[in-house]
Motif scaffolding. Structure first.
Motif, PDB file in Angstrom:
ATOM      1  N   GLU A  99      49.841  53.355  41.031  1.00  0.00           N
ATOM      2  CA  GLU A  99      49.691  53.069  42.465  1.00  0.00           C
ATOM      3  C   GLU A  99      50.588  51.891  42.834  1.00  0.00           C
ATOM      4  OE1 GLU A  99      47.754  54.915  44.466  1.00  0.00           O
ATOM      5  OE2 GLU A  99      47.199  56.138  42.735  1.00  0.00           O
ATOM      6  N   PRO A 100      51.071  51.832  44.078  1.00  0.00           N
ATOM      7  CA  PRO A 100      51.852  50.669  44.495  1.00  0.00           C
ATOM      8  C   PRO A 100      51.028  49.381  44.371  1.00  0.00           C
ATOM      9  CG  PRO A 100      52.035  52.421  46.113  1.00  0.00           C
ATOM     10  CD  PRO A 100      50.949  52.831  45.142  1.00  0.00           C
ATOM     11  N   VAL A 101      51.714  48.292  44.082  1.00  0.00           N
ATOM     12  CA  VAL A 101      51.089  46.968  44.022  1.00  0.00           C
ATOM     13  C   VAL A 101      51.528  46.188  45.255  1.00  0.00           C
ATOM     14  CG1 VAL A 101      51.126  44.731  42.839  1.00  0.00           C
ATOM     15  CG2 VAL A 101      50.911  46.827  41.520  1.00  0.00           C
ATOM     16  N   LEU A 102      50.555  45.660  45.981  1.00  0.00           N
ATOM     17  CA  LEU A 102      50.844  44.771  47.102  1.00  0.00           C
ATOM     18  C   LEU A 102      50.288  43.396  46.767  1.00  0.00           C
ATOM     19  CD1 LEU A 102      51.930  44.232  49.937  1.00  0.00           C
ATOM     20  CD2 LEU A 102      49.682  44.945  50.823  1.00  0.00           C
ATOM     21  N   MET A 103      51.187  42.425  46.729  1.00  0.00           N
ATOM     22  CA  MET A 103      50.808  41.035  46.469  1.00  0.00           C
ATOM     23  C   MET A 103      51.141  40.215  47.709  1.00  0.00           C
ATOM     24  SD  MET A 103      49.967  41.046  43.149  1.00  0.00           S
ATOM     25  CE  MET A 103      50.176  39.448  42.434  1.00  0.00           C
TER      26      MET A 103
END
Length: 117
Positions: A99-103
């Motif tokens: 899954e994409p990682v959003l930080m």
């Protein structure tokens, strides 16, 4: 009460910039701190950020699971976790998941950091 006005910054008001395949957006910067986000897609690794002289940088994982490294150790963070890098410590974001990682990230300019926009 502060003399400074409240600021609202929409995503559409920001311009993405890339550190390798890592899509970054800076939402706010003044003489006290900066705040932005990084999106890293599955299988991608962001470029090494060299760290910030005199300033900690804090990352909060909004979604996904990331591995962050400081050149010596790796730190796994999932949604809801935070990792803070001390001044001048290089770091980068890996996405080894599906899954994409959003930080989101924030820090305070120290000596040698660029001035406010």
């Amino acid at each position: 009460m502060s003399e400074s006005p409240t600021v609202v910054v929409r995503k559409t008001d920001t311009t993405p910039f890339y550190e390798g395949p890592e899509e970054c957006r800076e939402y706010f910067r003044n003489e006290d701190f900066w705040f932005g986000s990084s999106l890293v897609h599955p299988g991608d690794v962001g470029a090494v950020d060299p760290g910030h002289v005199g300033a900690w940088e804090v990352f909060y994982c909004v979604s996904g699971e990331a591995v962050m490294d400081d050149g010596e150790k790796e730190y796994t963070v999932a949604a809801g976790d935070t990792v803070a890098f001390p001044p001048s410590v290089p770091h980068r974001i890996h996405n080894r998941g599906t899954e994409p990682v959003l930080m989101v990230w924030a820090g305070g300019p120290g000596p040698g950091e660029p001035p406010a926009n």
